[in-house]
Design an enzyme around this catalytic site. Structure first.
Site, PDB file in Angstrom:
ATOM      1  N   ASP A 142       0.814  -1.226   0.000  1.00 37.01           N
ATOM      2  CA  ASP A 142       0.000   0.000   0.000  1.00 37.01           C
ATOM      3  C   ASP A 142       0.845   1.273   0.000  1.00 37.01           C
ATOM      4  OD1 ASP A 142      -2.064  -1.826   0.329  1.00 37.01           O
ATOM      5  OD2 ASP A 142      -2.139  -1.555   2.502  1.00 37.01           O
ATOM      6  N   ARG A 177     -15.513  -1.011 -24.835  1.00 37.00           N
ATOM      7  CA  ARG A 177     -16.104  -1.072 -23.498  1.00 37.00           C
ATOM      8  C   ARG A 177     -15.378  -0.159 -22.524  1.00 37.00           C
ATOM      9  NH1 ARG A 177     -16.020  -7.630 -23.163  1.00 37.00           N
ATOM     10  NH2 ARG A 177     -18.035  -8.008 -24.124  1.00 37.00           N
TER      11      ARG A 177
HETATM   12  O1  F6P Z   1      -2.312  -4.037   3.372  1.00 38.39           O
HETATM   13  C1  F6P Z   1      -2.170  -4.871   2.275  1.00 38.39           C
HETATM   14  C2  F6P Z   1      -3.513  -5.277   1.737  1.00 38.39           C
HETATM   15  O2  F6P Z   1      -3.307  -6.084   0.593  1.00 38.39           O
HETATM   16  C3  F6P Z   1      -4.462  -4.119   1.424  1.00 38.39           C
HETATM   17  O3  F6P Z   1      -4.145  -3.474   0.222  1.00 38.39           O
HETATM   18  C4  F6P Z   1      -5.780  -4.820   1.441  1.00 38.39           C
HETATM   19  O4  F6P Z   1      -6.815  -3.928   1.758  1.00 38.39           O
HETATM   20  C5  F6P Z   1      -5.615  -5.843   2.528  1.00 38.39           C
HETATM   21  O5  F6P Z   1      -4.227  -6.047   2.683  1.00 38.39           O
HETATM   22  C6  F6P Z   1      -6.281  -7.165   2.222  1.00 38.39           C
HETATM   23  O6  F6P Z   1      -6.136  -7.986   3.326  1.00 38.39           O
HETATM   24  P1  F6P Z   1      -6.458  -9.552   3.307  1.00 38.39           P
HETATM   25  O7  F6P Z   1      -5.321 -10.240   2.611  1.00 38.39           O
HETATM   26  O8  F6P Z   1      -6.533  -9.904   4.731  1.00 38.39           O
HETATM   27  O9  F6P Z   1      -7.739  -9.736   2.563  1.00 38.39           O
END
Ligand code: F6P
Length: 363
Positions: A142, A177
């Site tokens: 992120d 699209r």
């Molecule tokens: O923080 C990393 C991340 O991949 C985020 O981008 C996402 O919102 C979250 O983790 C998803 O978490 P999980 O793998 O628990 O679904």
């Protein structure tokens, strides 16, 4: 220089390309230079609470620089200060930090290097306050940790998302699209912005710039009038309409962050069809952007982070997190790194560049 005989390492939170390269960057010099024992704690802080670890041999950390995931396992449900315990009545959330401290002491650790995102850094800070010798290494696709220019994993995620956008272009253009792609990033738009700019998305929607439905539709319809009968819309999972809230897929009290985002891509696709009448298709990239081999950039950054973290441990700079500043990896107090999330400044050069090449942010 502090003598390091036993060094713990753990990976916390979601997995991320480059974790193994950090582990290798810590363990190889720890073993060969310091003659130390490296204690690999399994499944993040969950393993520290539950007393699960294994000592890493040189063989364990050979040939892993290019490997995705983490050889130690990880968990985003193991916050020792907010630990989910199953009872016959359901889940109780308890403070199990004492168990973690006891295991740290029983294992005779001189230092513990925790590789993770902002949830992990908050835990590092709390254990530092309790007198344990912790060092943080910033990880997350992120890229939302402040006090470092970039987290490792981000480049790999952007690379995957960009390739996905490139592929969506061909189908979008062939079928005239609107192709919507939802990417991860939690409350920050870095992945959507990076991949959207690199992939030439026509619309990029990020949490930092609330969007308006009519602005998005006007943009794709205008493109049609000028001969481009398709559009690519890259949506961050945390993006939200000016009049509307976050789209949440699930709430789970066991997680360090109980909110699991997801679903905005479908909402955007349906709304574009409703307002503009254009045919849309939605792709949710999901965990593909977190899996697989790290890019060379992330392997290099992760190696620099790992070796620097060990150096900090040897200098006794506990309560610090390694941090990239320009081209140099140095360190910052973890307390400074957790004050706030690093989101995209709406007037940043990346945003200005995207706007200059005709990208709409729906505002
Ligand atoms: O923080 C990393 C991340 O991949 C985020 O981008 C996402 O919102 C979250 O983790 C998803 O978490 P999980 O793998 O628990 O679904």
């Amino acid at each position: 220089m502090k003598s390091l005989k036993r060094i713990g390492v753990l990976t916390g939170g979601g997995d991320c390309p480059g974790l193994n390269a950090v582990i290798r960057g810590i363990a190889k010099p720890a073993i060969s230079y310091f003659g130390a024992t490296v204690v690999g704690i399994l499944d993040g802080f969950e393993g520290l609470v539950e007393g699960r670890m294994r000592e890493l041999t040189p063989k364990d950390v050979s040939g892993i620089v290019n490997l995705g995931g983490t050889i130690l396992g990880t968990s985003n449900k193991g916050d020792p200060f907010h630990f989910p315990v199953e009872t016959p009545q359901g889940i109780d959330i308890l403070d199990c930090s004492e168990n973690a401290v006891r295991n740290y002491r029983d294992w005779n650790l001189d230092a513990l290097i925790a590789i993770g995102g902002d949830g992990t850094m908050h835990i590092v800070d709390k254990f530092t306050d309790l007198g344990l010798n912790l060092i943080g290494v910033p990880k997350t696709i992120d890229n939302d940790l402040s006090a470092t220019d970039v987290t490792f994993g981000y480049d790999s995620a952007v690379t995957v998302a960009t390739e996905a956008i490139d592929r969506l272009h061909t189908t979008g253009s062939a079928h005239h699209r609107v192709m919507v792609i939802e990417v991860m990033g939690r409350y920050a738009g870095w992945i959507a912005l990076g991949s959207g700019l690199a992939g030439g998305a026509d619309v990029i929607l990020i949490p930092e710039i609330p969007f308006q439905w009519d602005k998005i539709c006007q943009h794709v319809l205008k493109r049609g009038k000028h001969g481009s009968k398709f559009s690519i819309v890259c949506v961050a999972e945390g993006a939200k309409a000016a009049e509307g809230g976050l789209v949440v897929r699930e709430q789970d009290s066991k997680r360090t962050d109980p909110i699991r985002l997801g679903g905005i891509g479908d909402v955007v696709g349906a709304k574009i069809t409703e307002i503009s009448g254009l045919e849309t298709r939605v792709t949710v990239l999901g965990h593909l952007q977190r899996g697989g081999s790290p890019t060379p950039f992330d392997r290099i950054l992760a190696s620099k982070y790992g070796t620097k973290a060990l150096e900090l441990a040897s200098e006794g700079k506990f309560g610090h997190m390694v941090s990239l500043q320009g081209n140099e990896v140095s360190s910052v107090p973890v307390k400074e790194a957790i004050v706030k999330l690093r989101t995209v400044p709406p007037d940043s050069q990346l945003i200005r560049a995207a706007r200059a090449v005709g990208t709409s942010f729906g505002d």
